[in-house]
Each structure stands twice: as C-alpha cells, then as structure tokens.
Write a protein that holds these residues in place. Structure first.
Motif, mmCIF file in Angstrom:
data_model
loop_
_atom_site.group_PDB
_atom_site.id
_atom_site.type_symbol
_atom_site.label_atom_id
_atom_site.label_comp_id
_atom_site.label_asym_id
_atom_site.label_seq_id
_atom_site.Cartn_x
_atom_site.Cartn_y
_atom_site.Cartn_z
ATOM 1 N N VAL A 13 76.189 40.666 22.837
ATOM 2 C CA VAL A 13 75.684 40.398 24.187
ATOM 3 C C VAL A 13 76.856 40.101 25.121
ATOM 4 N N ALA A 14 77.783 39.269 24.631
ATOM 5 C CA ALA A 14 78.933 38.903 25.461
ATOM 6 C C ALA A 14 79.770 40.137 25.805
ATOM 7 N N ILE A 15 80.043 40.965 24.798
ATOM 8 C CA ILE A 15 80.860 42.160 25.035
ATOM 9 C C ILE A 15 80.168 43.080 26.045
ATOM 10 N N ALA A 16 78.849 43.305 25.827
ATOM 11 C CA ALA A 16 78.114 44.219 26.705
ATOM 12 C C ALA A 16 78.043 43.662 28.124
ATOM 13 N N GLY A 17 77.825 42.344 28.235
ATOM 14 C CA GLY A 17 77.749 41.730 29.566
ATOM 15 C C GLY A 17 79.044 41.894 30.329
ATOM 16 N N VAL A 18 80.160 41.675 29.638
ATOM 17 C CA VAL A 18 81.454 41.813 30.301
ATOM 18 C C VAL A 18 81.710 43.274 30.692
ATOM 19 N N LEU A 19 81.377 44.197 29.789
ATOM 20 C CA LEU A 19 81.545 45.622 30.123
ATOM 21 C C LEU A 19 80.733 45.986 31.368
ATOM 22 N N HIS A 20 79.496 45.483 31.405
ATOM 23 C CA HIS A 20 78.613 45.750 32.539
ATOM 24 C C HIS A 20 79.229 45.219 33.846
ATOM 25 N N ALA A 21 79.720 43.984 33.784
ATOM 26 C CA ALA A 21 80.262 43.362 34.995
ATOM 27 C C ALA A 21 81.530 44.081 35.466
ATOM 28 N N ALA A 40 78.394 49.821 28.731
ATOM 29 C CA ALA A 40 77.567 48.891 27.967
ATOM 30 C C ALA A 40 76.646 49.629 27.000
ATOM 31 N N ASN A 41 76.431 50.923 27.261
ATOM 32 C CA ASN A 41 75.613 51.709 26.328
ATOM 33 C C ASN A 41 76.287 51.867 24.974
ATOM 34 N N ILE A 42 77.612 51.717 24.932
ATOM 35 C CA ILE A 42 78.320 51.741 23.644
ATOM 36 C C ILE A 42 77.737 50.662 22.738
ATOM 37 N N VAL A 43 77.591 49.460 23.319
ATOM 38 C CA VAL A 43 77.071 48.345 22.538
ATOM 39 C C VAL A 43 75.624 48.608 22.139
ATOM 40 N N ALA A 44 74.818 49.097 23.106
ATOM 41 C CA ALA A 44 73.400 49.347 22.809
ATOM 42 C C ALA A 44 73.263 50.315 21.631
ATOM 43 N N LEU A 45 74.022 51.399 21.673
ATOM 44 C CA LEU A 45 73.916 52.409 20.620
ATOM 45 C C LEU A 45 74.431 51.872 19.281
ATOM 46 N N ALA A 46 75.524 51.114 19.317
ATOM 47 C CA ALA A 46 76.060 50.542 18.085
ATOM 48 C C ALA A 46 75.042 49.599 17.445
ATOM 49 N N VAL A 47 74.371 48.782 18.280
ATOM 50 C CA VAL A 47 73.405 47.826 17.726
ATOM 51 C C VAL A 47 72.169 48.536 17.193
ATOM 52 N N ILE A 48 71.754 49.619 17.861
ATOM 53 C CA ILE A 48 70.628 50.402 17.323
ATOM 54 C C ILE A 48 70.966 50.880 15.913
ATOM 55 N N GLU A 49 72.187 51.384 15.744
ATOM 56 C CA GLU A 49 72.597 51.906 14.438
ATOM 57 C C GLU A 49 72.712 50.798 13.395
ATOM 58 N N LEU A 50 73.192 49.624 13.829
ATOM 59 C CA LEU A 50 73.452 48.558 12.858
ATOM 60 C C LEU A 50 72.219 47.730 12.556
ATOM 61 N N TYR A 51 71.465 47.352 13.595
ATOM 62 C CA TYR A 51 70.384 46.377 13.406
ATOM 63 C C TYR A 51 69.006 46.887 13.789
ATOM 64 N N GLY A 52 68.900 48.074 14.357
ATOM 65 C CA GLY A 52 67.570 48.573 14.733
ATOM 66 C C GLY A 52 67.278 48.359 16.210
ATOM 67 N N TRP A 53 66.158 48.954 16.655
ATOM 68 C CA TRP A 53 65.923 49.027 18.101
ATOM 69 C C TRP A 53 65.492 47.713 18.713
ATOM 70 N N ARG A 54 64.843 46.827 17.920
ATOM 71 C CA ARG A 54 64.363 45.572 18.519
ATOM 72 C C ARG A 54 65.539 44.725 18.998
ATOM 73 N N ASP A 55 66.510 44.555 18.109
ATOM 74 C CA ASP A 55 67.685 43.765 18.483
ATOM 75 C C ASP A 55 68.440 44.429 19.633
ATOM 76 N N ALA A 56 68.497 45.761 19.610
ATOM 77 C CA ALA A 56 69.216 46.474 20.666
ATOM 78 C C ALA A 56 68.552 46.256 22.017
ATOM 79 N N LEU A 57 67.218 46.258 22.031
ATOM 80 C CA LEU A 57 66.488 46.063 23.284
ATOM 81 C C LEU A 57 66.735 44.654 23.830
ATOM 82 N N VAL A 58 66.667 43.662 22.925
ATOM 83 C CA VAL A 58 66.907 42.277 23.348
ATOM 84 C C VAL A 58 68.324 42.145 23.911
ATOM 85 N N ILE A 59 69.291 42.742 23.205
ATOM 86 C CA ILE A 59 70.682 42.654 23.657
ATOM 87 C C ILE A 59 70.859 43.338 25.000
ATOM 88 N N SER A 60 70.207 44.488 25.182
ATOM 89 C CA SER A 60 70.348 45.194 26.458
ATOM 90 C C SER A 60 69.793 44.374 27.620
#
Lengths: 170, 126
Positions: A13-21, A40-60
């Motif tokens: 979340v921190a990495i994606a937030g900073v990338l977004h800003a 920030a989509n880098i993080v979203a896609l990585a999390v989908i691959e690692l933990y599944g879509w629910r966690d990715a959605l929350v992180i996004s």
C-alpha cells in the motif's frame, strides 16, 4: 491473516501510494485529461499474482486514498477519477489473470488491458462530472497512450517477479 | 521477457483502433470550421463566444475563487487563465473547429466549438 502477510500488504500500500502521488507531481507534456503513467498498477498486478484479487482490490482502494492525500487532491474530481480507474482496472486485471493469463496473454498483455480499462473508467467519470459526452473524443488518444504505459507497467511487473527473492512472500 | 501472440494482437489492434479514431477526429475537425464557442458549466450552457476573424472577446465564468477566463480571437478560442491545480485546460491551447473541446475538470467547465451545421440542426429542433 498472519502478521508477515499483513506487513507485506501494508508495504505494498505504501509503495503504491507513493508511486501514485509521485505520478501526480510529474506533469506529462500531453494536454489530455487523465493521462498518467499508471505506475501504481505495477503493485496492483503484482498483488493479484501473489495474493489474489481481494487483497489487490483493497490495496488499490487504500492507495488511492493515500496517493491523493499525499498529492493534495483528495476528494476532488481527480480522486473520484482515480478511484473509479483503480477499481475498474484492478478488477479487469484480476479477471484477465484468472481466465486469460496462462492460455493467451503474458503479464504485459494483462497490464495493457488494465491500462485501457483504467482510462475508459476515468473518462466515463469525467464525462459524468462535466455532463458532456464530447469528452469521449479524447478516448482514441488515451487508447494510443495506454499501450506504451501498459507495456512499461507489464515489463515492470515481470522484472519485479524475476528479482523477487522466493522466500520473502507467504 | 517474451510477448505471446495474443499480446501482440492486442497491442497492434489497440494502436490501429486508436489511429482510426484520431484520424476520424482530425478529419471532422478540419471539415467543420467553428462559428461559435459554447461554454458549459455543470452541463448547462452559460455563455457563448463568437468565432470570427479579427474579432476578440473575453469572458470570465465561475465564482470569485473557481474561475476560468476564456478568450476568443480570430476564429479560435482558448482558456487564458484558470485557478484549477492541474492547468490542463490552459495547456490545451487554442481550438478552432467542431467537435474540438476544452475541458476543465476541477471547475467542471467545458468549452465546445460549434459549427454552422450543428447549430442549424439545433434551431430546427427548437
């Protein structure tokens, strides 16, 4: 959810937030509303691959709050557009990863789909906000732009997985 | 790092579609020279500017703090100044033909060029 996983998701979340800003601060030389690199989509896609879509959605969703807060545009039109774009593209990439990934597309293709859906969602919100369907004339320009940004993001995710130590995730 | 066939088809297809769309937009733009510029705020028409050669007109729309200053000059129109943070509307520069438009997202202002054909249809519809 164990602690290790919680910490790693928080880190994402921190990495994606900073990338977004940071992306909000970098002006692109294109006068088209909503054009961004989508790092920030880098993080979203990585999390989908690692933990599944629910966690990715929350992180996004969390990263949109964090990123727009850091960029100073929280709860403005930019926030609504980012929010819609992030949710739509994360879901699209999740569907892509589940049903199209192994058979058809590589991560680069999934990422291009994500960038495309992100732009369409943002533009739809923009059209609603200004109550003008003429905004959709920007769509071809955004589609053209989403190809290189999607490819860059996809390559980023591919290299991320290549460099990721195997024992760090779980 | 290798792209699959589907990746290449997707990327190629999107580029082709985008170029067709841009080409369509550009041809429409070059065919309909604008005659007026309509200014919308929150979807309502609030003002219009005349686009004519050697004719200049400036209007200010919005409130004390959220404003756009819009100028028409010599058949073209642009946003001269706005107090939005991103300044995209100002950077879009001059537009002079339909269906081009300038959008200021933060203030929800749209400046739309309307050509003669379009306004005729509107008058018949009225």
């Amino acid at each position: 959810m164990n602690i290790r996983r919680m910490i790693i998701l928080g880190l994402f979340v921190a990495i994606a937030g900073v990338l977004h800003a940071v992306e909000c601060w970098v002006p692109l030389p294109l006068p088209i509303p909503g054009v961004k690199l989508g790092l920030a989509n880098i993080v979203a896609l990585a999390v989908i691959e690692l933990y599944g879509w629910r966690d990715a959605l929350v992180i996004s969703i969390l990263r949109v709050f964090l990123g727009t807060l850091l960029a100073g545009v929280i709860f403005g039109p930019a926030f609504i557009m980012s929010f819609a774009g992030a949710v739509a593209s994360t879901l699209a990439m999740a569907v892509g990863c589940k049903y199209l990934r192994s058979k058809l597309f590589s991560l680069v293709g999934i990422s291009v789909i994500g960038a495309l859906v992100h732009n369409i969602a943002q533009l739809s919100i923009a059209a609603v906000l200004v109550v003008s369907s003429g905004v959709f004339w920007f769509l071809p320009y955004l589609v053209l732009f989403s190809v290189p940004t999607g490819v860059v993001t996809g390559v980023g995710v591919t290299y991320f997985f290549r460099k990721l130590p195997q024992n760090i995730i779980l | 790092m290798r792209l699959t066939l589907a990746d290449k088809v997707l990327i190629g297809g999107l580029i082709v579609v985008a170029i067709i769309g841009i080409g369509w937009h550009v041809t429409l733009n070059s065919r309909f020279r604008g005659q007026t510029a309509e200014i919308y705020k929150d979807g309502r028409l609030i003002d219009s500017l005349v686009l004519r050669s050697n004719y200049r007109q400036v209007v200010r729309v919005g409130t004390e703090t959220d404003y756009d200053i819009i100028e028409s000059d010599n058949g073209r129109v642009r946003v001269v100044e706005a107090d939005c943070p991103d300044q995209l509307c100002v950077r879009m520069g001059w537009i002079n033909s339909a269906p081009a438009e300038i959008v200021c997202m933060p203030n929800r202002v749209v400046v739309k060029v309307v050509s003669k054909e379009r306004s005729d249809i509107d008058e018949i519809a009225r």
